[in-house]
Design an enzyme around this catalytic site. Structure first.
Site, PDB file in Angstrom:
ATOM      1  CB  CYS A 108       3.922   6.018   6.723  1.00  6.44           C
ATOM      2  SG  CYS A 108       4.124   6.709   4.841  1.00  6.44           S
ATOM      3  CB  CYS A 189       0.925   6.358   2.730  1.00  5.27           C
ATOM      4  SG  CYS A 189       2.581   6.900   4.259  1.00  5.27           S
TER       5      CYS A 189
END
Ligand code: N1C
Length: 283
Positions: A108, A189
């Site tokens: 992420c 993400c």
């Protein structure tokens, strides 16, 4: 006496010639065997060796106890996609099993895509370890720079005589990068980054892997935004107003926050030489 030694000497000379001929024939035969091995079975073994050794090297860093087993599974799923198939008929889905068979990690806010900037991108990720490209994941790391294909009716793997990237769309190498790029993009993400080449007239090429596959696989429920880093060199007039970048913006889900910044290549080189203390502080 001399009438007896003459034939003996002649016979000895003959025997010598036969021995030399046999040695020459043996040398020629072994050269031929080596050429045949390279042309038929050799590359397959070389490919296996490279794939297995890169795979175990990669997993050594992460140190899972069962890396041999993971790498064997990877090899089996990889070859299962293209061995025995026509070199121009390997669909992207042929690599589904491979993609599902290897462990995937979340990165992420650290995913880095690229198009036509491969060299500087990998210098940057290897130098700073701040962002993660597909080549910093197991499949990308193992296959980067390799060429492979199969042949209809053969159980072997080949590394020569394979189709070039543009020769046919469903060639084994292109389908591999298409499939793993789709998976890499789908798994991104948070805020992702893409480095595009500001020296080109169209830094965003809708036909590139980034434009045709990755952008289309972004998942806006996982991703929050895309930051474009337009890598420029002193001599060019790279600008975020470039119409191809407007096309990129239009191609994105409006839920994703878009940003763009022109960054000089020399600035990136500076960060590689002297990595900033905090990741994300290079631009
Ligand atoms: O077609 P591209 O770039 O836009 O593809 C780059 C894009 C990246 O974001 C990667 O995630 O797609 C992924 N990718 C690779 O990771 C990769 N490694 C090596 C796509 N292609 C990759 N290659 C080889 O680079 C591939 O064999 C093909 O020939 C080039 C594509 O590079 P590009 O046109 O600069």
């Amino acid at each position: 006496m001399s009438s007896e030694t003459e034939p003996v000497a002649r016979r000895r000379r003959c025997t010598c010639k036969v021995i030399v001929a046999v040695i020459v024939a043996l040398v020629l035969l072994s050269i031929l065997a080596a050429i045949l091995a390279i042309g038929l079975g050799g590359p397959g073994n070389d490919l296996r060796r490279v794939v297995m050794s890169r795979c175990t090297t990669f997993l050594e860093r992460e140190d899972p106890p069962n890396r041999r087993k993971i790498c064997q599974t990877l090899w089996d799923a990889f070859t299962g996609a293209f061995v025995g198939r026509d070199q121009c008929e390997v669909p992207l889905e042929a690599y589904d099993q491979l993609v599902h068979s290897v462990p995937q990690k979340d990165h992420c806010h650290r995913t880095l895509f690229w198009s036509k900037t491969k060299h500087v991108v990998h210098q940057f990720t290897q130098g700073t370890k701040c962002l993660v490209t597909l080549e910093d994941t197991l499949l990308g790391f193992v296959m980067d720079g390799l060429t492979w294909c199969g042949r209809n009716g053969s159980r072997k793997t080949f590394t020569t005589g394979c189709p070039r990237w543009t020769q046919c769309p469903l060639n084994p190498v292109r389908s591999f990068w298409g499939r793993v790029s789709a998976a890499f993009a789908a798994s991104a993400c948070g805020n992702a980054t893409v480095m595009l080449n500001g020296s080109l007239a169209t830094p965003f090429d809708p036909n590139s892997t980034f434009g045709s596959i990755e952008v289309k696989n972004f998942n806006s429920s996982r991703m929050t935004g895309l930051a474009v880093v337009l890598v420029a060199s002193e001599s060019d007039s790279a600008t975020c107003e470039n119409s191809s970048l407007q096309n990129l913006q239009k191609a994105l889900d409006p839920a994703l926050k878009y940003s763009c910044k022109v960054v000089q290549q020399s600035q990136i080189q500076g960060c590689i030489a002297d990595p900033p203390l905090a990741c994300g502080k290079c631009w």
